[in-house]
Design an enzyme around this catalytic site. Structure first.
Site, PDB file in Angstrom:
ATOM      1  N   ASP A 134       0.843  -1.197   0.000  1.00 28.49           N
ATOM      2  CA  ASP A 134       0.000   0.000   0.000  1.00 28.49           C
ATOM      3  C   ASP A 134       0.875   1.242   0.000  1.00 28.49           C
ATOM      4  O   ASP A 134       2.034   1.193  -0.417  1.00 28.49           O
ATOM      5  CB  ASP A 134      -0.870  -0.050   1.283  1.00 28.49           C
ATOM      6  CG  ASP A 134      -2.179   0.711   1.144  1.00 28.49           C
ATOM      7  OD1 ASP A 134      -2.131   1.958   1.140  1.00 28.49           O
ATOM      8  OD2 ASP A 134      -3.238   0.061   1.056  1.00 28.49           O
ATOM      9  N   HIS A 189      -3.609   6.551   3.884  1.00 28.13           N
ATOM     10  CA  HIS A 189      -4.226   5.306   3.410  1.00 28.13           C
ATOM     11  C   HIS A 189      -3.633   4.030   4.021  1.00 28.13           C
ATOM     12  O   HIS A 189      -4.355   3.194   4.554  1.00 28.13           O
ATOM     13  CB  HIS A 189      -4.123   5.284   1.889  1.00 28.13           C
ATOM     14  CG  HIS A 189      -5.010   4.299   1.231  1.00 28.13           C
ATOM     15  ND1 HIS A 189      -4.611   3.027   0.935  1.00 28.13           N
ATOM     16  CD2 HIS A 189      -6.289   4.390   0.814  1.00 28.13           C
ATOM     17  CE1 HIS A 189      -5.607   2.381   0.348  1.00 28.13           C
ATOM     18  NE2 HIS A 189      -6.633   3.195   0.264  1.00 28.13           N
ATOM     19  N   SER A 348     -11.306   0.177   0.059  1.00 28.87           N
ATOM     20  CA  SER A 348      -9.977   0.068   0.670  1.00 28.87           C
ATOM     21  C   SER A 348     -10.074  -0.274   2.146  1.00 28.87           C
ATOM     22  O   SER A 348      -9.154  -0.865   2.707  1.00 28.87           O
ATOM     23  CB  SER A 348      -9.217   1.388   0.554  1.00 28.87           C
ATOM     24  OG  SER A 348      -8.791   1.597  -0.752  1.00 28.87           O
TER      25      SER A 348
END
Ligand code: CA
Ligand code: CA
Length: 411
Positions: A134, A189, A348
């Site tokens: 990621d 994220h 996600s």
């Protein structure tokens, strides 16, 4: 290009070598763009090449141009090279910005998937490594720091690759970002994804689904959301070599090229479960494929996002053939850099609920195979009208029922 075409193209290359046609720089590196199409976005990087070796390894090599690379690298190593492809720049769809909050606990998702009955039995993901392939993961965050899978064979900060795994100073994890990044501000994220999987509740409000699982941070997405295909392949390979049982891939928008598919097949061969987000475009990916969500290898679970009322989120991609399950993906509280917490929405966020659930199952049954863990999660969903015909199992995961199912198939 659809998956069928990738299969055809790959089969064609294999057929050439299988039938004894002499291997040449041109057959292992078909650079004429025959595999390109409008759907296969991603700008080729003319001086970087993804090499898949006959022994299954991948590497990314640099040369002045394709001709030089063929002459000076491919030809001398032709015997050991299986396939070569241009590296590509990709813009990853993983850009949800969260609302930063001083939160008290909010664990509706963990409750919906029935994680706490397993915690009470002492099943918490212990002994299971989950790679977060990621963006940056803040390994200094108080709720994440205790959960990072430290590479103890590596000495941090000495500029050397002490354990000889090809990566310098990968003590807390590794960073594979070879493209320029337009911002220094770390993206939220990766840390948010990692917290959903394994955040340690003793140090803050976020309650990881598998609070004793260990996270391997493998960054290939830059802070601005950009990345390269070669870096993605290297991060996946690194995660496998570090012993990850599960890889979480909360990203999409990769071009439909062979290297990434081959890398996924390699993970399948190695018995690794790969959990992939379906994407946030509100579309049916059976008709409009999205990669890697649509690869659909045997050890892959593709995940759509459920709302707090257990409907499919309007923005969630779906696909009755391609997408397997739904999991919580709206208003999800998790960890973000600088010791923060934030709410974020997205598939996600849904994928790491499944990755965490898989870690719980594996800690209960360490001898289960990836396919068995996947079956347990898929066969035990709560069938909910809000997900019917949008995901293959028609439901949202329930890890308590999944454990019962796993006990039946793995004595
Ligand atoms: Ca190393
Ligand atoms: Ca070192």
């Amino acid at each position: 290009m659809d998956v069928q075409k990738i299969f055809t193209a790959v089969a064609f290359i294999f057929a050439l070598s299988a039938c004894g046609t002499q291997k040449s720089a041109d057959t292992v590196f078909p650079e004429d763009g025959a595999m390109d199409s409008q759907a296969c976005s991603g700008r080729t990087i003319q001086n970087k090449f993804i090499v898949q070796w006959e022994d299954g390894r991948f590497s990314v090599e640099t040369a002045e141009n394709a001709e030089t690379f063929k002459k000076e690298f491919i030809e001398p190593n032709l015997h050991d090279i299986k396939f070569v492809e241009f590296d590509r720049q990709i813009q990853l769809k993983s850009d949800e910005q969260g609302v930063r909050v001083q939160a008290t606990s909010d664990n509706w998702g963990q409750s919906m998937i029935k994680a706490s009955p397993l915690w009470r039995m002492g099943i918490k993901g212990q002994g299971v490594k989950v790679a977060v392939v990621d963006a940056y993961v803040d390994y200094t965050h108080p709720q994440l720091k205790p959960r990072i899978a430290i590479n103890t064979a590596e000495i941090p900060g000495n500029g050397k690759d002490d354990d000889g795994n090809g990566v310098i100073d990968d003590y807390y994890g590794a960073r594979f970002v070879s493209i320029p990044d337009s911002t220094q501000t770390p993206s939220s994220h990766g840390s948010h994804v990692a917290g959903i999987i394994a955040a340690d509740h003793s140090y803050g409000p976020v309650q990881g689904v598998a609070p004793l699982a260990q996270i391997i941070p493998a960054q290939f997405i830059a802070n601005d959301g950009g990345g390269s295909l070669g870096d993605a392949v290297l991060a996946l390979q690194y995660s496998a070599n570090r012993g990850a049982k599960i890889i979480n891939a909360s990203w999409g928008g990769a071009p439909c090229v062979s290297s990434l598919y081959n890398a996924f097949q390699d993970l399948e061969r190695r018995g690794i479960l790969v959990v992939v987000a379906s994407g946030n475009d509100g579309r049916d990916i059976d008709r409009y494929p999205e990669y890697p969500a649509s690869f659909n290898i045997a050890t892959q679970i593709t995940v759509a996002a459920a709302t707090m009322s257990d409907f499919m989120a309007a923005w969630s991609n779906s696909g009755f053939q391609t997408v397997h399950v739904a999991a919580p993906g709206e208003r999800i509280l998790s960890t973000v850099p600088k010791s923060g917490t934030a709410y974020m929405d997205g598939t996600s966020m849904a994928a790491p609920f499944v990755a965490g659930a898989a870690a719980l199952l594996w800690s209960a049954k360490p001898d289960a195979t990836a396919v068995q863990v996947k079956s347990a999660l898929l066969q035990s969903v709560d069938v909910v009208s809000g997900h019917e015909y949008k995901v293959n199992t028609r439901g949202r995961i329930n890890v308590e029922k999944a454990l019962q199912y796993l006990h039946q198939i793995v004595p």
